[in-house]
Design a protein around this motif. Sequence first.
Motif, PDB file in Angstrom:
ATOM      1  N   ASN A 155     -22.701   9.799   8.796  1.00 57.26           N
ATOM      2  CA  ASN A 155     -23.219  11.204   8.450  1.00 57.26           C
ATOM      3  C   ASN A 155     -22.083  12.063   7.939  1.00 57.26           C
ATOM      4  OD1 ASN A 155     -25.741  10.346   9.193  1.00 57.26           O
ATOM      5  ND2 ASN A 155     -25.279  10.712  11.411  1.00 57.26           N
ATOM      6  N   LYS A 156     -20.805  11.897   8.455  1.00 58.18           N
ATOM      7  CA  LYS A 156     -19.757  12.827   8.126  1.00 58.18           C
ATOM      8  C   LYS A 156     -19.491  12.534   6.664  1.00 58.18           C
ATOM      9  CE  LYS A 156     -14.753  13.658   9.228  1.00 58.18           C
ATOM     10  NZ  LYS A 156     -13.853  13.283   9.921  1.00 58.18           N
ATOM     11  N   ALA A 157     -19.511  11.291   5.964  1.00 52.19           N
ATOM     12  CA  ALA A 157     -19.285  11.293   4.551  1.00 52.19           C
ATOM     13  C   ALA A 157     -20.304  11.793   3.711  1.00 52.19           C
ATOM     14  CB  ALA A 157     -19.247   9.758   4.120  1.00 52.19           C
ATOM     15  N   ARG A 158     -21.726  11.639   4.409  1.00 56.89           N
ATOM     16  CA  ARG A 158     -23.077  12.236   3.695  1.00 56.89           C
ATOM     17  C   ARG A 158     -22.731  13.642   3.425  1.00 56.89           C
ATOM     18  NH1 ARG A 158     -27.700   9.767   3.098  1.00 56.89           N
ATOM     19  NH2 ARG A 158     -27.145   8.094   4.682  1.00 56.89           N
ATOM     20  N   GLU A 159     -22.200  14.533   4.654  1.00 56.69           N
ATOM     21  CA  GLU A 159     -22.377  15.796   4.787  1.00 56.69           C
ATOM     22  C   GLU A 159     -21.090  16.290   3.613  1.00 56.69           C
ATOM     23  OE1 GLU A 159     -21.368  16.643   8.902  1.00 56.69           O
ATOM     24  OE2 GLU A 159     -23.624  16.116   9.505  1.00 56.69           O
ATOM     25  N   GLU A 160     -20.072  15.446   3.722  1.00 51.70           N
ATOM     26  CA  GLU A 160     -18.914  15.836   2.672  1.00 51.70           C
ATOM     27  C   GLU A 160     -19.471  15.769   1.066  1.00 51.70           C
ATOM     28  OE1 GLU A 160     -15.525  16.685   0.733  1.00 51.70           O
ATOM     29  OE2 GLU A 160     -16.259  17.584   2.824  1.00 51.70           O
ATOM     30  N   VAL A 161     -19.989  14.605   0.857  1.00 49.08           N
ATOM     31  CA  VAL A 161     -20.867  14.537  -0.385  1.00 49.08           C
ATOM     32  C   VAL A 161     -21.441  15.601  -0.786  1.00 49.08           C
ATOM     33  CG1 VAL A 161     -22.026  12.944  -1.738  1.00 49.08           C
ATOM     34  CG2 VAL A 161     -20.515  12.123  -0.498  1.00 49.08           C
ATOM     35  N   LEU A 162     -22.466  15.973   0.259  1.00 49.27           N
ATOM     36  CA  LEU A 162     -23.675  17.156  -0.164  1.00 49.27           C
ATOM     37  C   LEU A 162     -22.849  18.618  -0.336  1.00 49.27           C
ATOM     38  CD1 LEU A 162     -26.521  16.056   2.363  1.00 49.27           C
ATOM     39  CD2 LEU A 162     -26.369  15.919  -0.193  1.00 49.27           C
ATOM     40  N   ARG A 163     -21.623  18.684   0.460  1.00 47.33           N
ATOM     41  CA  ARG A 163     -20.850  19.930   0.134  1.00 47.33           C
ATOM     42  C   ARG A 163     -20.076  19.889  -1.010  1.00 47.33           C
ATOM     43  NH1 ARG A 163     -16.349  21.366  -0.342  1.00 47.33           N
ATOM     44  NH2 ARG A 163     -15.318  19.320  -0.053  1.00 47.33           N
ATOM     45  N   ARG A 164     -19.633  18.914  -1.333  1.00 46.94           N
ATOM     46  CA  ARG A 164     -18.630  18.731  -2.805  1.00 46.94           C
ATOM     47  C   ARG A 164     -19.746  19.067  -3.848  1.00 46.94           C
ATOM     48  NH1 ARG A 164     -17.006  13.045  -3.091  1.00 46.94           N
ATOM     49  NH2 ARG A 164     -18.995  12.819  -4.161  1.00 46.94           N
ATOM     50  N   SER A 165     -20.834  18.245  -3.900  1.00 49.57           N
ATOM     51  CA  SER A 165     -21.721  18.259  -5.139  1.00 49.57           C
ATOM     52  C   SER A 165     -22.525  19.384  -5.035  1.00 49.57           C
ATOM     53  CB  SER A 165     -22.659  17.088  -5.027  1.00 49.57           C
ATOM     54  OG  SER A 165     -23.555  17.438  -3.736  1.00 49.57           O
ATOM     55  N   GLU A 166     -22.652  20.265  -4.020  1.00 51.91           N
ATOM     56  CA  GLU A 166     -23.541  21.563  -3.945  1.00 51.91           C
ATOM     57  C   GLU A 166     -25.054  21.297  -4.224  1.00 51.91           C
ATOM     58  OE1 GLU A 166     -21.336  24.151  -6.637  1.00 51.91           O
ATOM     59  OE2 GLU A 166     -19.657  24.945  -5.257  1.00 51.91           O
ATOM     60  N   GLY A 167     -25.349  20.065  -4.033  1.00 56.45           N
ATOM     61  CA  GLY A 167     -26.653  19.976  -4.272  1.00 56.45           C
ATOM     62  C   GLY A 167     -27.140  19.279  -5.593  1.00 56.45           C
ATOM     63  N   LYS A 168     -25.957  19.333  -6.538  1.00 58.32           N
ATOM     64  CA  LYS A 168     -26.221  18.825  -8.099  1.00 58.32           C
ATOM     65  C   LYS A 168     -26.003  17.419  -8.135  1.00 58.32           C
ATOM     66  CE  LYS A 168     -24.466  23.394  -9.185  1.00 58.32           C
ATOM     67  NZ  LYS A 168     -23.543  23.936  -9.919  1.00 58.32           N
ATOM     68  N   CYS A 169     -26.753  16.788  -8.962  1.00 54.09           N
ATOM     69  CA  CYS A 169     -26.393  15.511  -9.408  1.00 54.09           C
ATOM     70  C   CYS A 169     -25.162  15.572 -10.317  1.00 54.09           C
ATOM     71  CB  CYS A 169     -27.356  14.925 -10.560  1.00 54.09           C
ATOM     72  SG  CYS A 169     -26.839  13.453 -11.387  1.00 54.09           S
ATOM     73  N   GLU A 170     -24.153  14.731  -9.580  1.00 51.35           N
ATOM     74  CA  GLU A 170     -22.528  14.870 -10.158  1.00 51.35           C
ATOM     75  C   GLU A 170     -22.380  14.042 -11.181  1.00 51.35           C
ATOM     76  OE1 GLU A 170     -19.585  14.595  -6.883  1.00 51.35           O
ATOM     77  OE2 GLU A 170     -21.333  13.842  -5.665  1.00 51.35           O
ATOM     78  N   ARG A 171     -23.505  13.667 -11.989  1.00 50.94           N
ATOM     79  CA  ARG A 171     -23.205  13.032 -13.497  1.00 50.94           C
ATOM     80  C   ARG A 171     -23.794  13.837 -14.219  1.00 50.94           C
ATOM     81  NH1 ARG A 171     -26.682   9.964 -16.983  1.00 50.94           N
ATOM     82  NH2 ARG A 171     -25.067   9.405 -18.600  1.00 50.94           N
ATOM     83  N   CYS A 172     -25.155  14.481 -14.219  1.00 53.21           N
ATOM     84  CA  CYS A 172     -25.801  15.486 -15.242  1.00 53.21           C
ATOM     85  C   CYS A 172     -25.795  16.680 -14.746  1.00 53.21           C
ATOM     86  CB  CYS A 172     -27.089  14.820 -15.348  1.00 53.21           C
ATOM     87  SG  CYS A 172     -28.335  15.006 -14.247  1.00 53.21           S
TER      88      CYS A 172
END
Length: 109
Positions: free
Chosen positions: A24-41
């Motif tokens: 859950n901690k890693a999931r929250e960090e990924v969502l924060r970092r990505s700002e809810g956007k696909c990190e590829r497109c």
Amino acid sequence: MPAVPKPKHKRRVPTQKGITRITNKAREEVLRRSEGKCERCGRTRAYAFEISHLVQASHGGSGSNPANLVLLCGPSVNTGTCHNFADYTATGREWRMEKKLELEVYYAQ
């Protein structure tokens, strides 16, 4: 009835359970970092977003390290999605390794 002899083969050493599960901690960090956007497109609206391992879980990629996780539009089984691209194409596998290096630098700061 005679005793059954012990097997001559060595038993497999169990791997650490749960090491590849996304925490859950890693999931929250990924969502924060990505700002809810696909990190590829960069897409903000998609049928689904999925958190994907850069080093695959089947290869021992950690699910607790945000530098090994990205948010991608998916699902991975649909062609044309970034998750499918990253998992099933040679250029996608190259992209995953480049992204992994980029995120390792990001988290080293």
